[in-house]
Scaffold this motif. Structure first.
Motif, PDB file in Angstrom:
ATOM      1  N   SER A 507       0.835  -1.213   0.000  1.00 12.61           N
ATOM      2  CA  SER A 507       0.000   0.000   0.000  1.00 12.61           C
ATOM      3  C   SER A 507       0.863   1.255   0.000  1.00 12.61           C
ATOM      4  O   SER A 507       0.503   2.264  -0.615  1.00 12.61           O
ATOM      5  CB  SER A 507      -1.049  -0.010   1.119  1.00 12.61           C
ATOM      6  OG  SER A 507      -0.455  -0.278   2.322  1.00 12.61           O
ATOM      7  N   ALA A 508       2.028   1.189   0.675  1.00 14.11           N
ATOM      8  CA  ALA A 508       2.933   2.355   0.658  1.00 14.11           C
ATOM      9  C   ALA A 508       3.422   2.629  -0.767  1.00 14.11           C
ATOM     10  O   ALA A 508       3.438   3.775  -1.225  1.00 14.11           O
ATOM     11  CB  ALA A 508       4.115   2.094   1.590  1.00 14.11           C
ATOM     12  N   LEU A 509       3.806   1.568  -1.470  1.00 11.64           N
ATOM     13  CA  LEU A 509       4.325   1.750  -2.831  1.00 11.64           C
ATOM     14  C   LEU A 509       3.245   2.244  -3.779  1.00 11.64           C
ATOM     15  O   LEU A 509       3.483   3.097  -4.640  1.00 11.64           O
ATOM     16  CB  LEU A 509       4.927   0.441  -3.349  1.00 11.64           C
ATOM     17  CG  LEU A 509       6.256   0.024  -2.725  1.00 11.64           C
ATOM     18  CD1 LEU A 509       6.679  -1.350  -3.220  1.00 11.64           C
ATOM     19  CD2 LEU A 509       7.353   1.053  -3.039  1.00 11.64           C
ATOM     20  N   ARG A 510       2.037   1.704  -3.614  1.00 14.01           N
ATOM     21  CA  ARG A 510       0.937   2.154  -4.482  1.00 14.01           C
ATOM     22  C   ARG A 510       0.640   3.635  -4.243  1.00 14.01           C
ATOM     23  O   ARG A 510       0.354   4.391  -5.176  1.00 14.01           O
ATOM     24  CB  ARG A 510      -0.314   1.283  -4.257  1.00 14.01           C
ATOM     25  CG  ARG A 510      -0.159  -0.095  -4.890  1.00 14.01           C
ATOM     26  CD  ARG A 510      -1.363  -0.993  -4.692  1.00 14.01           C
ATOM     27  NE  ARG A 510      -1.111  -2.267  -5.349  1.00 14.01           N
ATOM     28  CZ  ARG A 510      -1.323  -2.508  -6.658  1.00 14.01           C
ATOM     29  NH1 ARG A 510      -1.834  -1.550  -7.419  1.00 14.01           N
ATOM     30  NH2 ARG A 510      -1.030  -3.662  -7.185  1.00 14.01           N
ATOM     31  N   ASP A 511       0.722   4.043  -2.979  1.00 12.10           N
ATOM     32  CA  ASP A 511       0.513   5.453  -2.640  1.00 12.10           C
ATOM     33  C   ASP A 511       1.562   6.323  -3.353  1.00 12.10           C
ATOM     34  O   ASP A 511       1.225   7.304  -4.037  1.00 12.10           O
ATOM     35  CB  ASP A 511       0.615   5.590  -1.106  1.00 12.10           C
ATOM     36  CG  ASP A 511       0.463   7.027  -0.634  1.00 12.10           C
ATOM     37  OD1 ASP A 511      -0.172   7.818  -1.364  1.00 12.10           O
ATOM     38  OD2 ASP A 511       0.976   7.347   0.460  1.00 12.10           O
ATOM     39  N   VAL A 512       2.846   5.928  -3.250  1.00 11.05           N
ATOM     40  CA  VAL A 512       3.921   6.713  -3.874  1.00 11.05           C
ATOM     41  C   VAL A 512       3.772   6.723  -5.397  1.00 11.05           C
ATOM     42  O   VAL A 512       3.942   7.764  -6.045  1.00 11.05           O
ATOM     43  CB  VAL A 512       5.300   6.123  -3.479  1.00 11.05           C
ATOM     44  CG1 VAL A 512       6.395   6.639  -4.396  1.00 11.05           C
ATOM     45  CG2 VAL A 512       5.619   6.466  -2.046  1.00 11.05           C
ATOM     46  N   CYS A 513       3.432   5.562  -5.950  1.00 11.91           N
ATOM     47  CA  CYS A 513       3.296   5.489  -7.414  1.00 11.91           C
ATOM     48  C   CYS A 513       2.164   6.390  -7.897  1.00 11.91           C
ATOM     49  O   CYS A 513       2.280   7.047  -8.945  1.00 11.91           O
ATOM     50  CB  CYS A 513       3.059   4.042  -7.857  1.00 11.91           C
ATOM     51  SG  CYS A 513       4.537   3.032  -7.724  1.00 11.91           S
ATOM     52  N   ALA A 514       1.074   6.436  -7.125  1.00  7.87           N
ATOM     53  CA  ALA A 514      -0.050   7.310  -7.512  1.00  7.87           C
ATOM     54  C   ALA A 514       0.390   8.774  -7.461  1.00  7.87           C
ATOM     55  O   ALA A 514       0.042   9.569  -8.348  1.00  7.87           O
ATOM     56  CB  ALA A 514      -1.238   7.058  -6.587  1.00  7.87           C
TER      57      ALA A 514
END
Ligand code: F0G
Length: 527
Positions: A507-514
């Protein structure tokens, strides 16, 4: 203890200012398994999931209870820790276990490696540089002894009138009274040229984007120019070869060839011949290139590297400091690609997360026993770190190598998650690479991003650090970029990585990617 603003700062002044500027300036107070803790303003302990795990030195996590218990017990027993120049059988016991493992994992299947212990990864590599030079020097002495013998043979043949001195393109010997004088001119000139060559240092081979440490010799094997160039005058040079173009390797070193001049008496004539001179000291290779986005070597590259070393006659040094000790699902990462080394280096996890230790292993066919006294250190081979290393090896090998299987399985789960993030953010994630618990996610080039912050940070190679600061602040997860080109994040957790840890990381990576996809740079700004 925090210091008042007016107090002078003697350690890490620049580094701490920089860490604060990217949001990484946190002081941790406790650590266990994959978790670091810091205390917030109200004194409350805040857990942080640690994917850096001591730069890959914590295969069993921070303060592993079994290792700690073992450490306490050996200290309680008052084992001798520093007893230099005495019989230290723990060194041999450790080397014996390492050889048994190497017998299982190396392509040659033999376990005949002499061990030299050291204190850090770079020292182990430095030891290899020195030992390879001993080997090269021995080859040079054999060659120059041959030349000296041939010179005497030529003197005898010319003196006895059995041979004349032939014309040679190497040396002009025109104004000589007779063949004897001609020969002496020739010998002097050959001697002068050969002495120049013999005095030169070796050239080492390494792969582009290699990282082998930051000591005087090793920093020259570490490609990053920021670290290497200021010290380039201090040590031998390195030719960096492309791992993704194995077919070019032999050609790429063709211009390094040098010849020693030798004398030959044949058919009544003294002629000059060229002999291949050992210019290359050694080839240094990481089976998984940490500073290059955790890229494993291909089997084709491994084969070609071995072939280059065999052709040149230099040792192949497999640097397993980062990739070894089980992290990739085998004790040696090189066993995955069938790479046979002449020397191996190990460090990081051999210290069990609480000791500093490293070792260089030399195949007995090449080992020069005098090296045991040519290299030493006050702290190397100490009883405490050896006892810890024995425990780590026992834990790795327990239950028929369960730890290796766990590392492989956890790594696969982590990789699956990263791959799914990449699939959902193709415009943000360029690559996911690695093997086992040694993986990295690389962002696409953001140097033309529309967000000022993202573009500027990408331009200065700082995007990975700013992303790490954001993930730490917002998600309480510690990641760092791989190497200096900070356009990536690395994951090298311990075998204790849980499914929940992986889900939180996702979820952290998806947040950063968004954020990067939406060019919402302000959200990344360090606070
Ligand atoms: N060789 C390799 C392959 C390494 O990854 C490292 C260190 C060294 C040598 C030097 O070891 O730090 O104990 O002197 N790698 C760290 C990293 C710094 O970022 O992974 P050292």
């Amino acid at each position: 203890m925090s210091s008042a603003a007016s107090e002078p700062i003697f350690a890490d002044r620049l580094l701490n200012d920089w860490l604060a500027s990217v949001g990484l300036g946190i002081e941790y107070s406790r650590a266990e398994a994959n978790t670091l803790y810091f205390r917030d303003g109200s004194g409350r302990e805040v857990p942080v999931l640690d994917h850096v795990c001591g730069f890959g030195s914590l295969i069993f996590g921070h303060n592993n209870p079994d290792i700690i218990e073992h450490a306490k017990s050996v200290l309680d027993e008052q084992i001798p820790v520093y007893v230099q120049l005495s019989r230290q059988s723990h060194a041999n016991a450790l080397a014996t276990v390492l050889n048994a493992i190497l017998r299982r994992e190396t392509p040659s299947g033999d376990g005949d490696y002499a061990a030299i212990f050291a204190n850090s990864g770079a020292e182990a590599v430095e030891i290899c540089v020195k030992h390879a030079e001993l080997e090269r020097r021995a080859r040079i002495v054999r060659l120059t002894d041959d030349v000296l013998r041939h010179v005497e043979e030529a003197r005898e043949a010319v003196g006895a009138g059995r041979a004349t001195v032939a014309e040679t393109p190497y040396v002009q010997v025109g104004a000589a009274r007779d063949d004897r004088e001609k020969l002496e001119h020739l010998i002097a000139e050959i001697g002068r040229r050969n002495a120049e060559l013999v005095a030169k240092g070796p050239v080492h081979l390494a792969l582009e984007n290699a990282f082998h440490g930051k000591l005087v010799a090793t920093v020259q094997l570490t490609q990053n120019p920021h670290w290497r160039m200021p010290f380039i005058a201090l040590s031998s040079s390195t030719r960096f070869l492309r791992a993704d173009r194995p077919e070019e390797m032999k050609g790429a070193i063709e211009d390094l060839r040098e010849s020693l001049l030798d004398i030959l008496v044949a058919d009544g004539a003294v002629t000059v011949v060229e002999r291949d001179f050992p210019v290359i000291g050694a080839f240094f290779v990481e089976p998984v290139q940490g500073a290059n986005g955790m890229r494993p070597l291909t089997e084709a590259a491994a084969r070609e590297i071995r072939a280059v070393c065999d052709a040149v006659g230099c040792p192949l040094i497999v640097d397993e400091i980062h990739s070894g000790m089980g992290r990739t699902g085998a004790f040696l990462a090189s066993s995955h690609m069938g790479l046979q080394g002449d020397y191996y280096t190990l460090a990081k996890s051999i210290g069990g997360g609480i000791a500093k230790n490293s070792v260089a292993l030399f195949h007995q066919d090449r080992f020069r026993p005098e090296f045991e006294v040519l290299h030493s250190s006050t702290f190397a081979k100490d009883g405490f770190s050896a006892a810890i290393a024995m425990k780590v090896l026992e834990m790795l090998e327990a239950d028929d190598g369960r730890a290796y299987r766990v590392a492989a399985e956890r790594g696969e789960r982590l990789m699956e998650m990263l791959t799914s993030v990449k699939a959902d953010f193709p415009e943000v994630v360029d690559a996911v690479d690695g093997i086992g618990l040694m993986v990295a996610l690389e962002f696409t080039d953001q140097t033309r991003a529309t967000s000022d912050l993202i573009r500027e940070k990408a331009g200065s190679g700082m995007l990975g650090y700013v992303v790490a600061g954001y993930i730490l602040r917002e998600h309480r997860i510690r990641v760092l970029p791989v190497g200096p080109a900070g356009n990536s994040v690395r994951f090298e957790p311990s075998v204790h990585l849980t499914d929940e840890d992986i889900a939180r990381t996702e979820s952290a990576l998806r947040d950063v990617c968004a954020i990067i996809r939406d060019q919402d740079g302000d959200r990344l700004a360090p606070r």
